[in-house]
Design an enzyme around this catalytic site. Structure first.
Site, mmCIF file in Angstrom:
data_model
loop_
_atom_site.group_PDB
_atom_site.id
_atom_site.type_symbol
_atom_site.label_atom_id
_atom_site.label_comp_id
_atom_site.label_asym_id
_atom_site.label_seq_id
_atom_site.Cartn_x
_atom_site.Cartn_y
_atom_site.Cartn_z
ATOM 1 C CE LYS A 203 -3.172 2.378 3.150
ATOM 2 N NZ LYS A 203 -4.237 2.216 4.136
HETATM 3 C C1 R5P Z 1 -1.671 3.896 7.752
HETATM 4 O O1 R5P Z 1 -1.034 4.513 8.551
HETATM 5 C C2 R5P Z 1 -2.932 3.276 8.157
HETATM 6 O O2 R5P Z 1 -3.224 2.095 7.492
HETATM 7 C C3 R5P Z 1 -4.014 4.273 8.021
HETATM 8 O O3 R5P Z 1 -4.947 4.085 8.982
HETATM 9 C C4 R5P Z 1 -4.644 4.279 6.676
HETATM 10 O O4 R5P Z 1 -3.723 4.069 5.663
HETATM 11 C C5 R5P Z 1 -5.180 5.614 6.432
HETATM 12 O O5 R5P Z 1 -6.020 5.644 5.348
HETATM 13 P P1 R5P Z 1 -6.320 7.076 4.772
HETATM 14 O O6 R5P Z 1 -5.019 7.777 4.655
HETATM 15 O O7 R5P Z 1 -6.948 6.829 3.440
HETATM 16 O O8 R5P Z 1 -7.258 7.747 5.725
#
Ligand code: R5P
Length: 295
Positions: A203
């Site tokens: 990711k």
């Molecule tokens: C990464 O630090 C974690 O998985 C987060 O909670 C997640 O990636 C955050 O998703 P977004 O940036 O789309 O809110």
């Protein structure tokens, strides 16, 4: 007495049709075992090769994040629209109904809160608990260039070894320190290291310049991280650009659950990811759905 078997002449062997030996649909995953491929196929749609994963694991280091204060009220109704959900075991056990069959990507690292050095993480879930909770993948943070870079990489490689033992894929999340430059050069390095050291999916963040070099140089599927809340059209454009430039889908959190209308947003993202819907059209869809769908 068992029934006497039919004569060879009456059986159908189709000797003239060779058995198919098909390539697995996901990049870099063909040599994995059946259980791994089966779990990856729960997360990624085998028709499009992509996924819309909903990330709601933010609480593992920053507590009740805006939009996630009451997961039972705000997120549970959203889950059925996602291809997979990424969350902690605590939220899974306490708040997500076990009757739900949306695939689970479980956050398996943790340690420091936002008050401390974030790269100082450890593996925070036993593989047995991940198996017990029937997860489809395990997610872990990797801090390339961070203070505890080596520790985070070793966490990931240990998790990969455990996952390989039981057929559970590992999603490596490329975490970027506050003061670090977020560009293609950095993400090429981070994604490639994760894949080389065994991650099954990576990711990473979208960058407007040369994102396709990140996906091209990473031998496993990449899912795009959402990042902070953007205007709807910008978020849809980012998701569109990422999949057009080789991402195998998205793993978005705030841009969905902090949206004015999260159900309309996840449906719009779904169309962008799985149907290649253009951002402007997806925005119109979002607006139409937002007038119809209750928050
Ligand atoms: C990464 O630090 C974690 O998985 C987060 O909670 C997640 O990636 C955050 O998703 P977004 O940036 O789309 O809110």
């Amino acid at each position: 007495m068992p029934e006497t078997d039919a004569n060879k002449e009456e059986k159908k062997y189709y000797e003239d049709i060779p058995m198919k030996s098909e390539c697995f649909f996901l990049k870099g995953s063909n040599s994995l075992d059946w259980g791994m491929k089966n779990r990856l196929s729960r997360i990624f749609n085998s028709d499009t090769g992509r996924t819309v994963m909903l990330a709601i694991d933010h609480g593992y280091f920053q507590g009740p994040t805006t939009g996630l204060e009451r997961i039972d009220l705000n997120i549970v109704p959203l889950v059925k629209y996602a291809d997979a959900i990424m969350l902690t075991r605590g939220i899974l056990r306490t708040t997500i109904p076990p009757s739900f069959t949306t695939p689970i990507v479980m956050r398996t690292s943790g340690g420091p809160s936002i008050l401390k050095e974030l790269s100082n993480e450890e593996i925070a879930v036993d593989i047995e608990d991940a198996i017990r909770m029937n997860v489809s993948a395990m997610a872990i943070q990797v801090f390339i260039g961070g203070e505890f870079e080596t520790r985070s990489i070793h966490n990931m490689t240990k998790l990969v070894d455990m996952g390989m033992r039981y057929g559970i894929p590992v999603l490596a999340v490329t975490a970027v320190g506050k003061d670090m430059v977020r560009d293609a050069k950095y993400f090429r390095l981070a994604c490639r290291i994760c894949a080389e050291l065994g991650a099954h999916v990576v990711k990473t963040y979208y960058v407007p310049e040369d994102f396709e070099t990140i996906t091209a140089s990473c031998p496993v599927p990449i899912v795009m991280a959402g990042g902070k809340k953007l205007p709807v059209l910008d978020a849809l454009t980012m998701a569109y650009s990422a999949v057009q430039q080789g991402a195998s889908g998205v793993d978005m959190g705030r841009n969905i659950f902090q949206s004015e209308n999260p159900i309309a947003m996840i449906k719009a993202v779904n169309n962008v990811v799985h149907k290649n819907m253009k951002p402007q059209e997806a925005l119109e869809l979002y607006k139409t759905l937002a007038t119809k769908v209750k928050r």
